[in-house]
Design an enzyme around this catalytic site. Structure first.
Site, PDB file in Angstrom:
ATOM      1  N   GLY A  47      29.272  40.201  47.200  1.00 21.18           N
ATOM      2  CA  GLY A  47      29.567  41.484  46.556  1.00 21.18           C
ATOM      3  C   GLY A  47      28.715  41.674  45.323  1.00 21.18           C
ATOM      4  N   SER A  48      29.111  42.630  44.489  1.00 21.98           N
ATOM      5  CA  SER A  48      28.295  42.930  43.306  1.00 21.98           C
ATOM      6  C   SER A  48      28.794  42.199  42.061  1.00 21.98           C
ATOM      7  CB  SER A  48      28.285  44.436  43.057  1.00 21.98           C
ATOM      8  OG  SER A  48      29.612  44.919  42.915  1.00 21.98           O
ATOM      9  N   THR A  49      30.092  41.913  41.965  1.00 20.18           N
ATOM     10  CA  THR A  49      30.607  41.236  40.769  1.00 20.18           C
ATOM     11  C   THR A  49      30.091  39.798  40.710  1.00 20.18           C
ATOM     12  OG1 THR A  49      32.582  42.586  41.101  1.00 20.18           O
ATOM     13  CG2 THR A  49      32.711  40.865  39.427  1.00 20.18           C
ATOM     14  N   ALA A 104      36.898  40.673  44.596  1.00 19.17           N
ATOM     15  CA  ALA A 104      37.989  41.173  45.450  1.00 19.17           C
ATOM     16  C   ALA A 104      37.969  42.692  45.411  1.00 19.17           C
ATOM     17  CB  ALA A 104      39.328  40.650  44.961  1.00 19.17           C
ATOM     18  N   ASP A 105      38.577  43.299  46.411  1.00 19.66           N
ATOM     19  CA  ASP A 105      38.678  44.766  46.424  1.00 19.66           C
ATOM     20  C   ASP A 105      39.968  45.234  45.767  1.00 19.66           C
ATOM     21  OD1 ASP A 105      36.210  45.323  47.815  1.00 19.66           O
ATOM     22  OD2 ASP A 105      37.132  44.249  49.472  1.00 19.66           O
ATOM     23  N   LYS A 115      40.192  41.568  50.553  1.00 19.68           N
ATOM     24  CA  LYS A 115      38.757  41.287  50.463  1.00 19.68           C
ATOM     25  C   LYS A 115      38.081  41.761  51.749  1.00 19.68           C
ATOM     26  CE  LYS A 115      37.064  37.496  48.920  1.00 19.68           C
ATOM     27  NZ  LYS A 115      35.999  38.330  48.327  1.00 19.68           N
ATOM     28  N   GLU A 124      34.086  34.016  53.446  1.00 17.27           N
ATOM     29  CA  GLU A 124      34.696  33.912  52.105  1.00 17.27           C
ATOM     30  C   GLU A 124      36.011  33.140  52.173  1.00 17.27           C
ATOM     31  OE1 GLU A 124      32.949  38.014  50.139  1.00 17.27           O
ATOM     32  OE2 GLU A 124      34.883  38.068  51.122  1.00 17.27           O
TER      33      GLU A 124
HETATM   34  C1  5RP Z   1      32.912  41.102  50.360  1.00 19.69           C
HETATM   35  C2  5RP Z   1      34.007  40.985  49.382  1.00 19.69           C
HETATM   36  C3  5RP Z   1      33.684  41.263  47.968  1.00 19.69           C
HETATM   37  O1  5RP Z   1      33.938  40.128  47.203  1.00 19.69           O
HETATM   38  C4  5RP Z   1      34.547  42.400  47.519  1.00 19.69           C
HETATM   39  O2  5RP Z   1      34.269  43.510  48.358  1.00 19.69           O
HETATM   40  C5  5RP Z   1      34.278  42.774  46.070  1.00 19.69           C
HETATM   41  O3  5RP Z   1      32.979  43.273  45.959  1.00 19.69           O
HETATM   42  P1  5RP Z   1      32.446  43.892  44.598  1.00 19.69           P
HETATM   43  O4  5RP Z   1      32.371  42.790  43.626  1.00 19.69           O
HETATM   44  O5  5RP Z   1      31.116  44.498  44.948  1.00 19.69           O
HETATM   45  O6  5RP Z   1      33.456  44.962  44.198  1.00 19.69           O
HETATM   46  O7  5RP Z   1      35.134  40.677  49.695  1.00 19.69           O
HETATM   47  O8  5RP Z   1      33.356  40.809  51.641  1.00 19.69           O
END
Ligand code: 5RP
Length: 248
Positions: A47-49, A104-105, A115, A124
């Site tokens: 993801g981006s974080t 995480a979402d 997620k 993951e």
């Molecule tokens: C990917 C994931 C990511 O960790 C989740 O979507 C969070 O992403 P972001 O940091 O871009 O919000 O579960 O499968």
């Protein structure tokens, strides 16, 4: 560059995307500073974080000459580890990890996670399950009392391609709501995961017992994994709007 998901999240929450990026960075840095020590095997989420956490990890490895081995949770994570000059490994060589850090979402008050917004949920969950400590990093938009309050795109479910219609029907019949096949942005076809599978997004209508639902969905033939992470996260770092980091 902001992903479609993050533009959507910022609009839904009514905050600037820059503020959210700052919050993600603070969460990632704090988690790495509090949980990474020398001679550890570290699971790297997707993801981006997580990019901010890996930036901080690479900085500390350089400055403090740390001996750190990284196990990726996706192709994206693998590339990130290599690009930042970190040591890449895998679960064959390192089946036991000291710590895994991931985004995480959505996170509810019991630290149950949704997620898989980026589609990497299966690897993951495997990597998190191999780690002694699973640490989550997120910005304030992911913090929720109960699942579904913040994240409106549903629970991702990875399925074997030939099973996507029967799995859809069983979930809708047993649990209600709507299940959609995740399509590529181009709409040319379904999103294909790193494991060559499809993704369903289950837009549930009400709160459930997530442990029971997770187990029940995993029992449906054709389901590979769900994006419900129940009783897995040990700690969550939220970067807040005011510049602080809230640890839960
Ligand atoms: C990917 C994931 C990511 O960790 C989740 O979507 C969070 O992403 P972001 O940091 O871009 O919000 O579960 O499968």
């Amino acid at each position: 560059r902001l992903s479609e998901k993050h533009v959507f999240l910022s609009r839904a929450y009514g905050v600037s995307a820059t503020m959210a990026e700052e919050a993600k960075k603070r969460a990632g840095y704090a988690a790495v500073d509090n949980h990474i020590q020398n001679n550890q095997v570290v699971g790297v989420g997707s993801g981006s974080t997580i990019v901010y956490a890996v930036d901080r990890l690479a900085e500390r490895v350089r400055q403090e000459k740390l001996n750190i081995v990284c196990v990726p949770t996706s192709f994206q994570a693998r590339q990130l580890i290599l690009q930042r000059g970190l040591t890449l490994s895998d679960l064959d060589r390192h089946p036991e990890l000291d710590v895994a850090i991931d985004g995480a979402d959505e996170v509810d008050s019991a630290l149950t996670l949704i997620k898989g917004g980026g589609g990497c949920l299966t690897q993951e969950k495997i990597v998190a399950g191999c780690a002694k400590h699973f640490i989550v990093i997120a910005d304030f938009r992911k913090d929720s009392k109960s699942l579904g309050q913040q994240w409106k795109k549903g629970i991702p479910i990875e399925v074997i391609p030939m099973a996507h219609v029967p799995v859809t029907r069983v979930i809708e019949k047993r649990f209600g709501g709507e299940v959609v096949l995740r399509m590529a942005v181009s709409k040319a076809g379904p999103v294909v995961t790193d494991n060559s599978n499809f993704l369903l997004d289950w837009k549930f209508e009400k709160s459930h017992n997530w442990k029971e639902v997770n187990t029940a969905i995993k029992m449906i033939p054709g389901v590979v994994e769900t994006g419900l992470f129940v009783n897995m996260a040990e700690r969550v770092y939220f970067g807040m709007e005011d510049g602080s980091v809230r640890i839960r």
